[in-house]
Scaffold this motif. Structure first.
Motif, PDB file in Angstrom:
ATOM      1  N   ASP A 187     -32.400   5.300 -34.180  1.00 46.06           N
ATOM      2  CA  ASP A 187     -32.535   3.975 -33.916  1.00 46.06           C
ATOM      3  C   ASP A 187     -33.567   3.021 -34.471  1.00 46.06           C
ATOM      4  O   ASP A 187     -34.451   3.578 -34.918  1.00 46.06           O
ATOM      5  CB  ASP A 187     -32.713   3.724 -32.218  1.00 46.06           C
ATOM      6  N   ILE A 188     -33.236   2.073 -34.638  1.00 42.22           N
ATOM      7  CA  ILE A 188     -34.281   1.025 -35.427  1.00 42.22           C
ATOM      8  C   ILE A 188     -35.494   1.225 -34.845  1.00 42.22           C
ATOM      9  O   ILE A 188     -36.571   1.160 -35.230  1.00 42.22           O
ATOM     10  CB  ILE A 188     -33.750  -0.399 -35.707  1.00 42.22           C
TER      11      ILE A 188
ATOM     12  N   GLU B  35     -46.715  -6.713 -38.967  1.00 40.83           N
ATOM     13  CA  GLU B  35     -45.410  -7.125 -39.032  1.00 40.83           C
ATOM     14  C   GLU B  35     -44.458  -6.127 -38.257  1.00 40.83           C
ATOM     15  O   GLU B  35     -43.641  -6.646 -37.855  1.00 40.83           O
ATOM     16  CB  GLU B  35     -45.086  -7.164 -40.682  1.00 40.83           C
ATOM     17  N   LEU B  36     -44.791  -4.782 -38.547  1.00 40.80           N
ATOM     18  CA  LEU B  36     -43.928  -3.558 -38.053  1.00 40.80           C
ATOM     19  C   LEU B  36     -44.155  -3.926 -36.581  1.00 40.80           C
ATOM     20  O   LEU B  36     -42.979  -3.800 -35.654  1.00 40.80           O
ATOM     21  CB  LEU B  36     -44.306  -2.346 -38.400  1.00 40.80           C
ATOM     22  N   GLU B  37     -45.140  -4.418 -35.920  1.00 43.00           N
ATOM     23  CA  GLU B  37     -45.401  -4.439 -34.618  1.00 43.00           C
ATOM     24  C   GLU B  37     -44.370  -5.786 -34.021  1.00 43.00           C
ATOM     25  O   GLU B  37     -43.991  -5.546 -33.106  1.00 43.00           O
ATOM     26  CB  GLU B  37     -47.105  -4.658 -34.039  1.00 43.00           C
ATOM     27  N   LYS B  38     -44.489  -6.630 -34.824  1.00 38.95           N
ATOM     28  CA  LYS B  38     -43.800  -7.845 -34.310  1.00 38.95           C
ATOM     29  C   LYS B  38     -42.204  -7.533 -34.633  1.00 38.95           C
ATOM     30  O   LYS B  38     -41.455  -8.041 -33.793  1.00 38.95           O
ATOM     31  CB  LYS B  38     -44.090  -9.130 -35.559  1.00 38.95           C
ATOM     32  N   MET B  39     -42.010  -6.739 -35.674  1.00 42.91           N
ATOM     33  CA  MET B  39     -40.567  -6.467 -35.625  1.00 42.91           C
ATOM     34  C   MET B  39     -39.867  -5.457 -34.553  1.00 42.91           C
ATOM     35  O   MET B  39     -38.856  -5.523 -33.824  1.00 42.91           O
ATOM     36  CB  MET B  39     -40.552  -5.468 -37.082  1.00 42.91           C
TER      37      MET B  39
ATOM     38  N   ASN C 103     -34.941  -8.465 -33.703  1.00 46.41           N
ATOM     39  CA  ASN C 103     -33.660  -9.326 -33.930  1.00 46.41           C
ATOM     40  C   ASN C 103     -34.251 -10.295 -35.400  1.00 46.41           C
ATOM     41  O   ASN C 103     -35.068 -11.015 -35.430  1.00 46.41           O
ATOM     42  CB  ASN C 103     -33.775 -10.646 -32.912  1.00 46.41           C
ATOM     43  N   LYS C 104     -33.237  -9.939 -36.318  1.00 45.01           N
ATOM     44  CA  LYS C 104     -33.516 -10.457 -37.699  1.00 45.01           C
ATOM     45  C   LYS C 104     -33.361 -12.010 -37.633  1.00 45.01           C
ATOM     46  O   LYS C 104     -33.854 -12.639 -38.513  1.00 45.01           O
ATOM     47  CB  LYS C 104     -32.640 -10.093 -38.911  1.00 45.01           C
ATOM     48  N   SER C 105     -32.603 -12.556 -36.633  1.00 47.37           N
ATOM     49  CA  SER C 105     -32.270 -13.865 -36.726  1.00 47.37           C
ATOM     50  C   SER C 105     -33.848 -14.784 -36.177  1.00 47.37           C
ATOM     51  O   SER C 105     -34.104 -15.897 -36.336  1.00 47.37           O
ATOM     52  CB  SER C 105     -31.354 -14.292 -35.787  1.00 47.37           C
ATOM     53  N   LYS C 106     -34.672 -13.976 -35.334  1.00 48.33           N
ATOM     54  CA  LYS C 106     -35.791 -14.563 -34.977  1.00 48.33           C
ATOM     55  C   LYS C 106     -37.085 -14.059 -35.731  1.00 48.33           C
ATOM     56  O   LYS C 106     -37.948 -14.983 -35.669  1.00 48.33           O
ATOM     57  CB  LYS C 106     -36.027 -13.924 -33.373  1.00 48.33           C
ATOM     58  N   TYR C 107     -37.087 -12.997 -36.411  1.00 51.48           N
ATOM     59  CA  TYR C 107     -38.287 -12.603 -37.256  1.00 51.48           C
ATOM     60  C   TYR C 107     -37.782 -11.736 -38.513  1.00 51.48           C
ATOM     61  O   TYR C 107     -36.945 -10.707 -38.057  1.00 51.48           O
ATOM     62  CB  TYR C 107     -39.149 -11.682 -36.319  1.00 51.48           C
ATOM     63  N   LEU C 108     -38.329 -12.231 -39.559  1.00 47.64           N
ATOM     64  CA  LEU C 108     -38.065 -11.212 -40.603  1.00 47.64           C
ATOM     65  C   LEU C 108     -39.321 -10.760 -41.219  1.00 47.64           C
ATOM     66  O   LEU C 108     -40.037 -11.789 -41.596  1.00 47.64           O
ATOM     67  CB  LEU C 108     -37.071 -11.911 -41.708  1.00 47.64           C
ATOM     68  N   PRO C 109     -39.565  -9.640 -41.358  1.00 42.94           N
ATOM     69  CA  PRO C 109     -40.818  -9.269 -42.278  1.00 42.94           C
ATOM     70  C   PRO C 109     -40.897  -9.890 -43.663  1.00 42.94           C
ATOM     71  O   PRO C 109     -40.089  -9.747 -44.535  1.00 42.94           O
ATOM     72  CB  PRO C 109     -40.932  -8.026 -42.303  1.00 42.94           C
ATOM     73  N   SER C 110     -42.089 -10.093 -44.077  1.00 44.36           N
ATOM     74  CA  SER C 110     -42.386 -10.792 -45.333  1.00 44.36           C
ATOM     75  C   SER C 110     -42.949  -9.626 -46.629  1.00 44.36           C
ATOM     76  O   SER C 110     -43.067  -9.628 -47.767  1.00 44.36           O
ATOM     77  CB  SER C 110     -43.253 -11.700 -45.712  1.00 44.36           C
TER      78      SER C 110
ATOM     79  N   VAL D 213     -36.986   0.945 -44.195  1.00 39.39           N
ATOM     80  CA  VAL D 213     -37.150   0.351 -42.727  1.00 39.39           C
ATOM     81  C   VAL D 213     -36.767  -1.140 -42.628  1.00 39.39           C
ATOM     82  O   VAL D 213     -36.134  -1.549 -41.716  1.00 39.39           O
ATOM     83  CB  VAL D 213     -38.663   0.785 -41.921  1.00 39.39           C
ATOM     84  N   SER D 214     -37.490  -1.850 -43.682  1.00 42.16           N
ATOM     85  CA  SER D 214     -36.824  -3.354 -43.608  1.00 42.16           C
ATOM     86  C   SER D 214     -35.436  -3.706 -43.869  1.00 42.16           C
ATOM     87  O   SER D 214     -34.804  -4.477 -43.336  1.00 42.16           O
ATOM     88  CB  SER D 214     -37.861  -3.920 -44.733  1.00 42.16           C
ATOM     89  N   TYR D 215     -34.972  -2.841 -44.736  1.00 42.14           N
ATOM     90  CA  TYR D 215     -33.543  -2.976 -45.072  1.00 42.14           C
ATOM     91  C   TYR D 215     -32.663  -2.611 -43.753  1.00 42.14           C
ATOM     92  O   TYR D 215     -31.835  -3.380 -43.533  1.00 42.14           O
ATOM     93  CB  TYR D 215     -33.221  -2.071 -45.951  1.00 42.14           C
ATOM     94  N   LYS D 216     -33.080  -1.572 -43.152  1.00 47.39           N
ATOM     95  CA  LYS D 216     -32.428  -1.137 -41.992  1.00 47.39           C
ATOM     96  C   LYS D 216     -32.725  -1.969 -40.676  1.00 47.39           C
ATOM     97  O   LYS D 216     -31.662  -2.142 -39.999  1.00 47.39           O
ATOM     98  CB  LYS D 216     -32.573   0.154 -41.398  1.00 47.39           C
ATOM     99  N   TYR D 217     -33.637  -2.760 -40.653  1.00 48.15           N
ATOM    100  CA  TYR D 217     -33.897  -3.730 -39.619  1.00 48.15           C
ATOM    101  C   TYR D 217     -33.112  -4.962 -39.919  1.00 48.15           C
ATOM    102  O   TYR D 217     -32.553  -5.370 -38.885  1.00 48.15           O
ATOM    103  CB  TYR D 217     -35.427  -4.181 -39.741  1.00 48.15           C
ATOM    104  N   LYS D 218     -32.774  -5.355 -41.074  1.00 46.11           N
ATOM    105  CA  LYS D 218     -31.883  -6.496 -41.370  1.00 46.11           C
ATOM    106  C   LYS D 218     -30.323  -6.187 -40.983  1.00 46.11           C
ATOM    107  O   LYS D 218     -29.508  -6.837 -40.559  1.00 46.11           O
ATOM    108  CB  LYS D 218     -32.052  -6.722 -42.852  1.00 46.11           C
ATOM    109  N   LYS D 219     -30.065  -4.635 -41.214  1.00 47.20           N
ATOM    110  CA  LYS D 219     -28.770  -4.159 -41.023  1.00 47.20           C
ATOM    111  C   LYS D 219     -28.435  -4.135 -39.560  1.00 47.20           C
ATOM    112  O   LYS D 219     -27.419  -4.261 -39.161  1.00 47.20           O
ATOM    113  CB  LYS D 219     -28.674  -3.030 -41.988  1.00 47.20           C
ATOM    114  N   MET D 220     -29.521  -3.595 -39.029  1.00 46.01           N
ATOM    115  CA  MET D 220     -29.055  -3.034 -37.591  1.00 46.01           C
ATOM    116  C   MET D 220     -29.509  -4.055 -36.575  1.00 46.01           C
ATOM    117  O   MET D 220     -29.232  -3.741 -35.162  1.00 46.01           O
ATOM    118  CB  MET D 220     -29.764  -1.677 -37.279  1.00 46.01           C
ATOM    119  N   THR D 221     -30.297  -5.159 -36.723  1.00 43.76           N
ATOM    120  CA  THR D 221     -30.531  -6.086 -35.770  1.00 43.76           C
ATOM    121  C   THR D 221     -29.786  -7.349 -35.677  1.00 43.76           C
ATOM    122  O   THR D 221     -29.320  -7.655 -36.719  1.00 43.76           O
ATOM    123  CB  THR D 221     -32.003  -6.382 -35.810  1.00 43.76           C
TER     124      THR D 221
END
Length: 86
Positions: free
Chosen positions: A2-3, A42-46, A51-58, A78-86
């Motif tokens: 899981d993400i 950024e990881l804590e905020k993720m 939700n990639k629509s509300k927050y994307l890490p820089s 992790v960033s790639y999977k966050y974008k893909k799975m949320t």
């Protein structure tokens, strides 16, 4: 995996790297301490938003400026999977 669990593993790795850098107090060819702290935030905020629509890490775009290593590859994944799975 899981993400949210993946993000938790990334946080553990970043926290360990921060702690290792504090203990050794030597210059490391890896990421600077300030960048590690920013990635941690950024990881804590993720993790809080999930939700990639509300927050994307820089952090991923800045990681590309550093020599490749296991931590950088993992954080990019992790960033790639966050974008893909949320």
């Amino acid at each position: 995996m899981d993400i949210d669990k993946l993000i938790m593993v990334a946080l553990e790795k970043v926290n360990k790297k921060i702690e290792d850098s504090r203990i050794s107090k030597c210059a490391d060819e890896g990421l600077p301490m300030t960048m590690l702290f920013n990635i941690k935030l950024e990881l804590e905020k993720m993790l809080a938003v999930l939700n990639k629509s509300k927050y994307l890490p820089s952090y991923p775009r800045f990681l590309l400026d550093y020599p490749e290593n296991d931590l950088i590859n993992f954080l990019l994944d992790v960033s790639y999977k966050y974008k893909k799975m949320t």
